[in-house]
Scaffold this active site. Structure first.
Site, PDB file in Angstrom:
ATOM      1  N   VAL A 156     -19.229  -0.356  -4.034  1.00  0.00           N
ATOM      2  CA  VAL A 156     -18.772  -1.155  -2.909  1.00  0.00           C
ATOM      3  C   VAL A 156     -18.627  -0.239  -1.699  1.00  0.00           C
ATOM      4  CG1 VAL A 156     -16.978  -2.718  -2.040  1.00  0.00           C
ATOM      5  CG2 VAL A 156     -17.510  -2.652  -4.490  1.00  0.00           C
TER       6      VAL A 156
ATOM      7  N   TYR B  21     -11.340   8.027 -14.839  1.00  0.00           N
ATOM      8  CA  TYR B  21     -11.543   6.722 -14.207  1.00  0.00           C
ATOM      9  C   TYR B  21     -12.112   5.712 -15.208  1.00  0.00           C
ATOM     10  CZ  TYR B  21     -13.084   3.330 -10.667  1.00  0.00           C
ATOM     11  OH  TYR B  21     -13.277   2.197  -9.907  1.00  0.00           O
TER      12      TYR B  21
ATOM     13  N   THR C  11     -16.925   1.237   0.901  1.00  0.00           N
ATOM     14  CA  THR C  11     -15.605   1.492   1.475  1.00  0.00           C
ATOM     15  C   THR C  11     -15.538   2.956   1.881  1.00  0.00           C
ATOM     16  OG1 THR C  11     -14.550   2.163  -0.609  1.00  0.00           O
ATOM     17  CG2 THR C  11     -14.592  -0.211  -0.111  1.00  0.00           C
TER      18      THR C  11
ATOM     19  N   ASP D 128       0.848  -1.187   0.000  1.00  0.00           N
ATOM     20  CA  ASP D 128       0.000   0.000   0.000  1.00  0.00           C
ATOM     21  C   ASP D 128       0.885   1.239   0.000  1.00  0.00           C
ATOM     22  OD1 ASP D 128      -3.206   0.346   0.686  1.00  0.00           O
ATOM     23  OD2 ASP D 128      -2.035   2.127   1.196  1.00  0.00           O
TER      24      ASP D 128
ATOM     25  N   ASP E 197       4.398   2.877  -4.198  1.00  0.00           N
ATOM     26  CA  ASP E 197       3.659   3.807  -5.047  1.00  0.00           C
ATOM     27  C   ASP E 197       3.543   3.119  -6.394  1.00  0.00           C
ATOM     28  OD1 ASP E 197       2.722   5.737  -6.769  1.00  0.00           O
ATOM     29  OD2 ASP E 197       4.197   7.262  -6.214  1.00  0.00           O
ATOM     30  N   VAL E 198       2.367   2.583  -6.702  1.00  0.00           N
ATOM     31  CA  VAL E 198       2.227   1.754  -7.900  1.00  0.00           C
ATOM     32  C   VAL E 198       2.419   2.546  -9.189  1.00  0.00           C
ATOM     33  CG1 VAL E 198       0.737   0.049  -6.770  1.00  0.00           C
ATOM     34  CG2 VAL E 198      -0.305   1.992  -7.989  1.00  0.00           C
TER      35      VAL E 198
END
Length: 253
Positions: free
Chosen positions: A190, A157, A192, A38, A64-65
């Protein structure tokens, strides 16, 4: 639990919260040793600690992807900690506030594409050599219903998630014969912390469409984890390059 991932070594990105955390915990409960990745190192370590306290094996790793150097270091660390990688779940992602094109700055576009699409590419690319050396593996990518339809997100997105679906199919086609299975999950709404904020700040029409799904509710992260587990284990061995919609019926109405 039935030990469906017994002896497997799994990397989960976005594991500090939400769906990523639920998937990491579920994988561990099914027998996998887990590297919980993460951006928030403390959150990654908290997930790992939860798994260890439940009797599992886990390591928290910061990543950091969207940064190739960070990804390489995180995957190298995961391989050292786990002894290999059999399962990769690319779950890290961020939302764009349902911003249409005219409200999408170049900075927002780059940030969403960088995490939600480039991140999947970078982590997959860094992980594939280890999987291939080990004789194969499974990859589960987090897409979205926004990978198929509009109104599941904003311009950035939706574009990113369409890209994830395409990347999933292409990677499956390229590496399936070498023992790599790649599939995607495409959730609707979802429950979250991240989506709660979007719902609180979002436009009325978007909120109404989410709340009107035939299921009459939002998904729980654990329900997404159930699908991730299925796609990660041998029960789905003949499934390659699929994109599974799990949206409570949002896209049928």
């Amino acid at each position: 639990m039935t030990g469906k991932l017994e002896g497997r070594k799994a990397v989960v990105t976005g594991a500090g919260s939400g769906m990523g955390r639920a998937i990491a915990v579920r994988f561990a409960a099914e027998g996998a040793a887990v590297a919980a990745l993460d951006l928030d190192h403390a959150a990654a370590e908290a997930t790992a600690r939860t798994i260890v306290e439940a009797g599992g094996t886990a390591h928290g790793v910061q990543v950091d992807v969207s940064d190739s150097g960070s990804v390489t270091a995180a995957i190298d660390s995961s391989v050292r900690a786990l002894g290999g990688i059999d399962v990769l779940a690319n779950i890290a992602g961020i939302l764009d506030g349902y911003a249409p094109v005219l409200d999408t700055s170049e900075e927002l576009w780059d940030r969403i594409i960088g995490v939600d699409l480039k991140g999947v590419f970078l982590v997959t690319k860094a992980t594939l050599p280890t999987m291939l050396e080990g004789g194969g593996g499974t990859i589960v990518n987090m897409a979205s219903i926004a990978g198929f339809v509009a109104r599941g997100g904003g311009a950035a997105y939706t574009s990113a998630k369409h890209g994830v679906v395409g990347l999933t199919k292409q990677t499956a086609a390229d590496y399936g014969a070498q023992g790599i299975r790649v599939n995607a999950i495409c959730p609707g709404a979802v429950e979250t912390a991240m989506t709660k904020k979007i719902l609180e700040d979002g436009e009325a029409a978007v909120i109404e469409s989410i709340n009107a799904v035939p299921a009459g509710r939002h998904a729980q992260p654990e329900e997404i984890a159930n699908l991730a587990l299925f796609l990660a284990n041998d029960e789905s061995d003949f499934i390659h390059g699929a994109a599974y919609v799990i949206d409570g019926g949002w896209t049928i109405v």
